[in-house]
Structure formats: structure tokens, C-alpha cells
Design a protein around this motif. Sequence first.
Motif, short mmCIF file in Angstrom:
data_model
loop_
_atom_site.label_atom_id
_atom_site.label_comp_id
_atom_site.label_asym_id
_atom_site.label_seq_id
_atom_site.Cartn_x
_atom_site.Cartn_y
_atom_site.Cartn_z
N UNK A 243 0.86 -1.20 0.01
CA UNK A 243 0.03 -0.12 0.01
C UNK A 243 0.78 1.29 -0.05
N UNK A 244 2.15 1.22 0.51
CA UNK A 244 3.01 2.34 0.70
C UNK A 244 4.19 2.10 -0.19
N UNK A 245 4.51 2.83 -0.97
CA UNK A 245 5.59 2.53 -1.66
C UNK A 245 7.10 3.05 -1.18
N UNK A 246 7.93 2.09 -1.37
CA UNK A 246 9.29 2.30 -0.76
C UNK A 246 9.91 3.52 -1.53
N UNK A 247 9.55 3.96 -2.56
CA UNK A 247 9.91 5.11 -3.32
C UNK A 247 9.40 6.39 -2.69
N UNK A 248 9.98 6.99 -1.79
CA UNK A 248 9.76 8.15 -1.11
C UNK A 248 9.69 9.42 -2.08
N UNK A 249 9.22 10.43 -1.66
CA UNK A 249 9.45 11.48 -2.59
C UNK A 249 10.86 11.90 -2.70
N UNK A 250 11.79 11.93 -1.69
CA UNK A 250 13.00 12.28 -1.87
C UNK A 250 13.82 11.29 -2.86
N UNK A 251 13.16 10.08 -2.51
CA UNK A 251 14.17 9.03 -3.28
C UNK A 251 13.53 9.29 -5.04
N UNK A 252 12.46 9.33 -5.18
CA UNK A 252 11.96 9.84 -6.43
C UNK A 252 12.59 10.98 -7.14
N UNK A 253 12.85 11.90 -6.45
CA UNK A 253 13.79 13.10 -6.74
C UNK A 253 14.95 12.85 -7.13
N UNK A 254 15.64 11.92 -6.12
CA UNK A 254 16.98 11.37 -6.51
C UNK A 254 17.09 10.71 -7.97
N UNK A 255 16.14 9.80 -7.92
CA UNK A 255 15.91 8.94 -9.19
C UNK A 255 15.98 9.86 -10.53
N UNK A 337 15.08 13.94 -24.35
CA UNK A 337 14.57 14.93 -23.45
C UNK A 337 13.17 14.62 -23.25
N UNK A 338 12.45 14.34 -24.34
CA UNK A 338 10.98 14.04 -24.39
C UNK A 338 11.08 12.92 -23.64
N UNK A 339 11.24 11.73 -23.88
CA UNK A 339 11.07 10.70 -23.31
C UNK A 339 11.51 10.58 -21.52
N UNK A 340 12.39 11.50 -21.42
CA UNK A 340 12.67 11.68 -19.84
C UNK A 340 11.66 12.71 -19.16
N UNK A 341 11.02 13.36 -20.16
CA UNK A 341 9.83 14.16 -19.34
C UNK A 341 8.74 13.15 -19.09
N UNK A 342 8.55 12.19 -20.01
CA UNK A 342 7.42 11.24 -19.92
C UNK A 342 7.88 10.41 -18.52
N UNK A 343 9.01 10.07 -18.26
CA UNK A 343 9.44 9.25 -17.19
C UNK A 343 9.28 9.90 -15.92
N UNK A 344 9.63 11.44 -15.87
CA UNK A 344 9.50 12.26 -14.56
C UNK A 344 8.02 12.35 -14.35
N UNK A 345 7.01 12.30 -15.33
CA UNK A 345 5.56 12.41 -15.08
C UNK A 345 5.18 10.88 -14.52
N UNK A 346 5.88 9.66 -14.91
CA UNK A 346 5.45 8.55 -14.46
C UNK A 346 6.06 8.45 -13.00
N UNK A 347 7.24 9.03 -12.74
CA UNK A 347 7.62 8.74 -11.20
C UNK A 347 6.85 9.59 -10.30
#
Length: 436
Positions: A243-255, A337-347
Motif C-alpha cells: 500500500x505504501x511505496x518504498x519510493x519516497x518523494x526524496x528517493x524519487x527526486x534522486x532518481x 529529453x522528451x522521453x525523460x519528461x514522460x519518465x518524470x511524469x511516470x515517477x
Amino acid sequence: MSILSIIHNKFSKKTTILGLRLWILIAISVGAIIALILFLCCLCRRRCRRKSPKPVHSLKSSGLIHNHESLTPAFTKEIEDIVPEVTAPNHRLHEVQIKVDKAEDRELLDSDRMPSSGESPASIGAGPPPPPIQGWMRRYTLREIEVATKGLSDESVIGKRGYGTVYRGLLGDNTIVAVKNLFNDSGQAEKEFQVEVAVIGRVKHKNLVRLLGYCAEGAYRMLVYEYVENGNLDYWLHRDVGLISPLTWNIRMDIILGTAKGLAYLHDSLEPKVIHRDIKSSNILLDRQWKPKVSDFGLAKLLCSENTHVTTRVMGTDGYVAPEYTWTGMLNEMCDVYSFGIVVMEIISGRLPVDNSRLKGQVNLIDWFKKMVENQNFTEVVDPELSEMPALKALKQVLLVALLCVDPNASERPKMRHVIRMLEAANQLDRHEKPI
């Protein structure tokens, strides 16, 4: 007087050239012509030998690979877009000379790595590995790979797709590796093998997966990578991990930031620059500390600084491919860059780029994302599995980065080095603002 006497008298006469007799002068001329012909034949043979590629296993014995600075072999003709030399700060990205069997066309192998279960590696009893090739990666034997992966057994599989299999292996020196076994039944597999060895083999960056070596025996084409413990980003975003993702906001920003730094290195620190061409969440691996490593360079292309783009067959994954590339086949760094933008939205959202199971208007991530931001529903964009919401100003900054990267006008998209500055600014905002 006989004819022989006449001929003898004529050829025995002295000439004006150093007083040499005529027959001696003729003999010297014939000898010179023969020597010239032999010299030209030798020259042609040497040129032909230089152009003809040698098998991988003959590189070291031939003296072609003897130290880090003097390795300058040539590509085989299957890689049409690769230029002779790629340079990076303080080191050279060298080409690899590989002679391999021809094969038919196929799509990219998409390595879908599952996370490590945390078990301690068992001893496999392999003998000590051979010494590495100086200044370059190692060429592994098929026997080494089979021992490391328990005979390429099913229990060693950590990822499988329609075009190949990824195995977890333990080498004789107790190094844990990931072995990508390409299905060598097509030309694309051949190209992917050569491109990955050539492009990623000499590139070193903490946010790029490291290629340790390769195996090319018979029909086998295998790539040996460092083992990345936590699998790929796609797994942690879209599989059932609780129910709770191990990917916290800080981890997602680091990714996000680490992925941006890896791409910036490929785009700005190399000449010619490397266009990955298949940036997506399943190609971003996560180590034990959740640090990202961009992987899978089988579709990569090189672009010289004097060129604005390279025209190539459209390849990639649905939902991540830039629209202008789809329409024209013209590829440059803005497609990454476009593909990266999609990944950011995904994260940020935890949603797939294309999800046919969702309601109308939510199937396409980019359309839904833009609509939510336009309506200022910022918090509703965030993945509901996050344990804690980010600061609003930081969230807005990251949302802006994502939207800029997917601008329909490629010339309006930021370069990756500018993306890094915006993301670092968002990190500063997040530290000084309270969560939503």
C-alpha cells in the motif's frame, strides 16, 4: 653475317647512359618494373588487411589491444551510424572490432529485472577467471558464463522478454553480474550487441550501468553488466509492492536528478554525443541505495556536433517516443529529453505512459497530466502510494520540468544540463518548505 651476330653486335653496343651496354640497360629496366609491380601488390594487400575485421578473440593476440591509450580498432559495417572516434573528458571511448555472424532484423531486448530477494550468493565452484584485457573490458568464455549462471538455468533468470533473457550470475572471483543473453536470430540483435559494447564499454558514469564484458562464441551474443540490486524503476512504480511505496518523494527526486545527470553526460560530455533512443522506466536500474543507472544502449546512436540530427528508422517504446521523431525519423538529443519528461511524469504519478485499463481521458499519461496541471489539481497528480506529500513549491517546479521536457516544439525543450539546474532548485525548495 648471321642474324644472331647482328643482334649480338647491336645489344653489345655502348649507350650514352653511363656507357652501359644496351642489354644491361634493358635488364635493369625490366628489373625495376618487376620491383615496382611487387611493391604495389604488397601495398594493396596491406590495405585490404587493414580494412578486413578480425574476430574478437584475435584482438589481444594480434597486438591490437595492448594498452588503454593505443586501442583504435574499427567498427564492422553493420553499424552504419557510428563514427570513428568518441572522446570524453580525460579518456577515450574506443570502438570495438568484432566479426560476427549475420542475422535477421529484430526489436530491442527489453531487460525486465526483478528485485533481488536479498539472499546471499551461493558458491558455484568456478575456477579463477582469466586476466582481464588491459585497458578494456573482459571477453568471457561461454564456459565461464555457463558456470556463473548454473548453465543458463531458469532459476538464474531475473528478467525475460520476447527477444532475450537476463540472468543473475556469480563469477569465479565472487563478482555478482547480470548477463544479458541476446536471441541471436536477427540483424537487430547483432547491431545491439555491437552498439552496446562500443558505446557503453568505455563510458563511465555513476548514473550509467557499467558493462564489464561480453561473450561472443558461435551463435551466442551475451553482455555482462554489473549487478544492480533493486531491479528496474518500472517494477517499483507499477507492480504490487504494498500500500505504501518504498519510493519516497526524496528517493524519487534522486532518481529523476540522477537520470538527468546520466543523460547530460551522454549529451554534453562526449563528442560525438550519445543519443540513447529508448529512455523509459524499465531501462532505469536502481542500486541498493535507490540510485539510478541508465541501461540498455542497444538502440543508441551517435551524433557529431556539426550535425543537428541523424535520420534513422523509428525505434523505441510506445508512449515514450517524441512525436517529431515518429513523424520524420529525425533523431537528436531532444528526443531523449522528451522521453525523460514522460519518465518524470511516470515517477510523480505512478501511472503508466499508456494505460488502456483507465477511464477515457486518462489512458494517455501526458494528456491527463497536462489537464490536471492546467486545472491546478497539483496534489492529485502525485502517486497516492507516497507515504508523504512533497512541498507544494517543489512539486510545482518538478511539474514544470516535466511539461517543458515534453513540449511539442522540440526546439523549446530544455537541454539536460538546464533540467539539472531546475531540479536542484526544486530540491532546495523542498528542504525549506513544509510538505503539503
